[in-house]
Design a protein around this motif. Sequence first.
Motif, PDB file in Angstrom:
ATOM      1  N   UNK A  43       0.729  -1.358   0.033  1.00  0.00           N
ATOM      2  CA  UNK A  43      -0.050  -0.048   0.005  1.00  0.00           C
ATOM      3  C   UNK A  43       0.887   1.047  -0.166  1.00  0.00           C
ATOM      4  N   UNK A  44       0.326   2.294  -0.849  1.00  0.00           N
ATOM      5  CA  UNK A  44       1.311   3.647  -0.548  1.00  0.00           C
ATOM      6  C   UNK A  44       1.225   4.180   0.804  1.00  0.00           C
ATOM      7  N   UNK A  45       0.225   3.676   1.703  1.00  0.00           N
ATOM      8  CA  UNK A  45       0.199   4.030   3.012  1.00  0.00           C
ATOM      9  C   UNK A  45       1.461   3.610   3.774  1.00  0.00           C
ATOM     10  N   UNK A  50       6.641   4.751   6.443  1.00  0.00           N
ATOM     11  CA  UNK A  50       8.042   4.252   6.574  1.00  0.00           C
ATOM     12  C   UNK A  50       8.870   5.589   6.233  1.00  0.00           C
ATOM     13  N   UNK A  51       8.571   6.336   5.211  1.00  0.00           N
ATOM     14  CA  UNK A  51       9.145   7.624   5.155  1.00  0.00           C
ATOM     15  C   UNK A  51       9.214   8.536   6.564  1.00  0.00           C
ATOM     16  N   UNK A  52       8.060   8.676   6.911  1.00  0.00           N
ATOM     17  CA  UNK A  52       7.587   9.390   8.166  1.00  0.00           C
ATOM     18  C   UNK A  52       8.651   8.744   9.251  1.00  0.00           C
ATOM     19  N   UNK A  53       8.760   7.701   9.593  1.00  0.00           N
ATOM     20  CA  UNK A  53       9.727   7.242  10.646  1.00  0.00           C
ATOM     21  C   UNK A  53      11.250   7.637  10.273  1.00  0.00           C
ATOM     22  N   UNK A  54      11.370   7.297   8.988  1.00  0.00           N
ATOM     23  CA  UNK A  54      12.791   7.756   8.412  1.00  0.00           C
ATOM     24  C   UNK A  54      13.177   9.187   8.684  1.00  0.00           C
ATOM     25  N   UNK A  55      12.122  10.297   8.431  1.00  0.00           N
ATOM     26  CA  UNK A  55      12.501  11.579   8.448  1.00  0.00           C
ATOM     27  C   UNK A  55      12.434  11.925  10.140  1.00  0.00           C
ATOM     28  N   UNK A  56      11.611  11.215  11.070  1.00  0.00           N
ATOM     29  CA  UNK A  56      11.973  11.458  12.401  1.00  0.00           C
ATOM     30  C   UNK A  56      13.311  11.105  12.939  1.00  0.00           C
ATOM     31  N   UNK A  89       2.693  18.451  22.702  1.00  0.00           N
ATOM     32  CA  UNK A  89       3.656  18.216  21.489  1.00  0.00           C
ATOM     33  C   UNK A  89       3.249  17.374  20.497  1.00  0.00           C
ATOM     34  N   UNK A  90       2.746  16.159  21.279  1.00  0.00           N
ATOM     35  CA  UNK A  90       2.198  14.854  20.365  1.00  0.00           C
ATOM     36  C   UNK A  90       1.472  15.207  19.308  1.00  0.00           C
ATOM     37  N   UNK A  91       0.114  16.014  19.366  1.00  0.00           N
ATOM     38  CA  UNK A  91      -0.669  16.396  18.304  1.00  0.00           C
ATOM     39  C   UNK A  91       0.053  17.095  17.246  1.00  0.00           C
ATOM     40  N   UNK A  92       0.987  17.954  17.635  1.00  0.00           N
ATOM     41  CA  UNK A  92       1.594  18.766  16.675  1.00  0.00           C
ATOM     42  C   UNK A  92       2.877  17.985  15.805  1.00  0.00           C
ATOM     43  N   UNK A  93       3.401  17.038  16.696  1.00  0.00           N
ATOM     44  CA  UNK A  93       4.318  16.220  16.117  1.00  0.00           C
ATOM     45  C   UNK A  93       3.639  15.376  14.897  1.00  0.00           C
ATOM     46  N   UNK A  94       2.460  14.675  15.587  1.00  0.00           N
ATOM     47  CA  UNK A  94       1.822  13.617  14.228  1.00  0.00           C
ATOM     48  C   UNK A  94       1.251  14.691  13.123  1.00  0.00           C
ATOM     49  N   UNK A  95       0.828  15.996  13.170  1.00  0.00           N
ATOM     50  CA  UNK A  95       0.455  16.908  12.257  1.00  0.00           C
ATOM     51  C   UNK A  95       1.800  17.158  11.428  1.00  0.00           C
ATOM     52  N   UNK A  96       2.887  17.359  12.078  1.00  0.00           N
ATOM     53  CA  UNK A  96       4.066  17.762  11.258  1.00  0.00           C
ATOM     54  C   UNK A  96       4.321  16.472  10.487  1.00  0.00           C
ATOM     55  N   UNK A  97       4.306  15.257  10.864  1.00  0.00           N
ATOM     56  CA  UNK A  97       5.042  14.390  10.160  1.00  0.00           C
ATOM     57  C   UNK A  97       3.741  13.904   9.025  1.00  0.00           C
ATOM     58  N   UNK A  98       2.434  14.028   9.315  1.00  0.00           N
ATOM     59  CA  UNK A  98       1.297  13.742   8.374  1.00  0.00           C
ATOM     60  C   UNK A  98       1.439  14.804   7.179  1.00  0.00           C
TER      61      UNK A  98
END
Length: 362
Positions: A43-45, A50-56, A89-98
């Motif tokens: 899936x593209x998801x 995976x790219x989100x984890x790599x960026x973090x 921070x967590x909601x903003x972290x999630x928003x930033x990654x998404x």
Amino acid sequence: MTFNEDQVRAAIAEQAAEWFVANEEEALDARHSAALSAWLKTSPVHIEEFLGVSAIARDLREARADPEYSLDAILARARAGESAPGRALWPRVIEAVRGGTSGPWLTVAVTTAACLVLSLGWFLPWNVKPAGHPSVSTGTTALHFETRHGEQLSRRLADNSILHLNTDSAVTIRYGKNERLVMLTSGQADFEVAHEPDRAFRVIAGSAEIVDLGTKFDVRLEHDLTVVTVIEGRVAVAPAPTAEEPGTGSNPGHPQRIVQLGANQQISVTEGEWPVTPVAVDAERSTAWLRREIVFDHEPLELVAAEYNRYSAKPIEIATPALRKLPISGVFATDDTEAFIAFLRSLKGVRVEVTETQIRVW
């Protein structure tokens, strides 16, 4: 995005994290690299997470050089009572990654949140040990999947195994270095296991513990009964571990309590009753639910109705006691209640009334 979709997205994110860590700690061999490739192509998801984890991970490494966000600095602020803002921070972290955000904000947010979690010991869901099962390992990534009434679900797991869940079912999966552990807490699940000689695949369901020996098998919980059906290969079945007798997947203290099953064999385990004896079955018929079908061969209408009620929005009630033993044969779709009602009405001496809340047979 619905609540169920959120759960699926969170589970995929956890799988992505597991793949990333495995690849970072030790280069994947050819087999596991192929499994990762297959997981990404699902899936593209999967690719996005995976790219989100790599960026973090990249931003965390870059943030180490900033003294303001070092672990020592964050711990000092936490001891001074300044830890509460970190939770926001967590909601903003999630928003930033998404949203694909990068740069200083993502570095600061992720670093602060991650360090606060590590330093203050906030509980994460995959670090909670399920009660009543002392052999469950802790500190490993946990995936949780569940279905509502009438729903079914199929997922390819991080190890390339495939999980199928039937209606009203729930499983929790924990991957450790030495084993893959599945807790089936309700309903029915089918497993197509990717063989890993160095990591056993164990399923704990009710009173039974099942260890994969390279196979495809089905497990169903019915009140205090656990039914295990082997479709391909072999499994070993033993009583589930208890606090007094922790299990290891091989039950070494009681070898006589291990029963091996082959294809087209089934075993039913009830708490406190052992040994149990396998019986020969038609595994394709027993797993007809994978094709959204139920199959009956001269089964009493009472049993047929109970099986249909696992899927139907309106329960079937048999009002005439004599009809409960009426033998029924046929193959029926679990999601086509109208066709089954038409079949019942075709039977001599059977009447069916459909109300807003039930299907009454008399």
